[in-house]
Design a protein around this motif. Sequence first.
Motif, PDB file in Angstrom:
ATOM      1  N   ASN A 103       0.758  -1.199  -0.034  1.00  9.61           N
ATOM      2  CA  ASN A 103      -0.090  -0.129   0.066  1.00  9.61           C
ATOM      3  C   ASN A 103       0.960   1.408  -0.003  1.00  9.61           C
ATOM      4  O   ASN A 103       0.334   2.394   0.161  1.00  9.61           O
ATOM      5  CB  ASN A 103      -0.954  -0.068   1.151  1.00  9.61           C
ATOM      6  N   VAL A 104       2.091   1.372  -0.410  1.00 10.92           N
ATOM      7  CA  VAL A 104       3.054   2.441  -0.766  1.00 10.92           C
ATOM      8  C   VAL A 104       2.783   2.869  -2.022  1.00 10.92           C
ATOM      9  O   VAL A 104       2.791   2.267  -3.017  1.00 10.92           O
ATOM     10  CB  VAL A 104       4.604   1.897  -0.202  1.00 10.92           C
ATOM     11  N   SER A 105       2.543   4.159  -1.977  1.00  6.06           N
ATOM     12  CA  SER A 105       2.479   4.872  -3.406  1.00  6.06           C
ATOM     13  C   SER A 105       3.912   4.726  -3.978  1.00  6.06           C
ATOM     14  O   SER A 105       4.893   4.531  -3.827  1.00  6.06           O
ATOM     15  CB  SER A 105       1.934   6.320  -3.117  1.00  6.06           C
ATOM     16  N   ALA A 106       3.518   5.077  -5.387  1.00  8.91           N
ATOM     17  CA  ALA A 106       4.845   5.000  -6.339  1.00  8.91           C
ATOM     18  C   ALA A 106       5.834   6.108  -6.179  1.00  8.91           C
ATOM     19  O   ALA A 106       6.813   6.026  -6.210  1.00  8.91           O
ATOM     20  CB  ALA A 106       4.152   5.154  -7.802  1.00  8.91           C
ATOM     21  N   ASN A 125      11.478  -6.332  -4.097  1.00  5.41           N
ATOM     22  CA  ASN A 125      10.243  -5.658  -5.257  1.00  5.41           C
ATOM     23  C   ASN A 125      10.565  -4.295  -5.703  1.00  5.41           C
ATOM     24  O   ASN A 125       9.444  -3.383  -5.673  1.00  5.41           O
ATOM     25  CB  ASN A 125       8.816  -5.767  -4.533  1.00  5.41           C
ATOM     26  N   ARG A 126      11.700  -3.922  -5.862  1.00  8.86           N
ATOM     27  CA  ARG A 126      12.252  -2.520  -6.228  1.00  8.86           C
ATOM     28  C   ARG A 126      11.576  -2.156  -7.516  1.00  8.86           C
ATOM     29  O   ARG A 126      11.307  -0.762  -7.698  1.00  8.86           O
ATOM     30  CB  ARG A 126      13.662  -2.604  -6.516  1.00  8.86           C
ATOM     31  N   ASN A 127      10.801  -2.829  -8.455  1.00  9.31           N
ATOM     32  CA  ASN A 127      10.540  -2.366  -9.732  1.00  9.31           C
ATOM     33  C   ASN A 127       8.893  -2.434  -9.744  1.00  9.31           C
ATOM     34  O   ASN A 127       8.310  -1.784 -10.560  1.00  9.31           O
ATOM     35  CB  ASN A 127      10.817  -3.045 -10.860  1.00  9.31           C
ATOM     36  N   ALA A 128       8.395  -2.796  -8.527  1.00  7.71           N
ATOM     37  CA  ALA A 128       6.690  -2.807  -8.491  1.00  7.71           C
ATOM     38  C   ALA A 128       6.270  -1.467  -8.445  1.00  7.71           C
ATOM     39  O   ALA A 128       6.616  -0.725  -7.816  1.00  7.71           O
ATOM     40  CB  ALA A 128       6.531  -3.602  -7.237  1.00  7.71           C
TER      41      ALA A 128
END
Length: 136
Positions: A103-106, A125-128
Amino acid sequence: MPKAAHHVKIVKKRRAQFIRFQSDPSTHSGRVKPSWRKPHGIDSRIRRKFRGNRPMPEVGYGSDKRTKFLRPDGFKAFHVKNVGDLSLLLMHNTKYAAIIAHNVSAKNRKKIVERADQLDIKVVNRNAKLRSQESE
């Protein structure tokens, strides 16, 4: 990118899931879900561990203490919700890898990844949520 500290080879004693007694989806029209529940019946052959019946979870199926909770890459997971959480991993970057919460924003993900690169912390998940933003 940090390397994981040396660890013992991860051995899983059992790959298959323990499924609940009488949870076959073809019978009872799928009313009993397959998630494990301990049988308590007075005559239950599963509880009494008769030969030829499905196994029950027992203490002997547990993982090795040295490899418990390890990911396949050799790191343990640590969930990160903001940039400040990364400071907890400063001294443990060979043991723990950061996983950014769903639930962290871009915008905040980008800040977390930049700070993790500065501190030499692996982010799983660095590219998510970032790939679709950059293409636009």
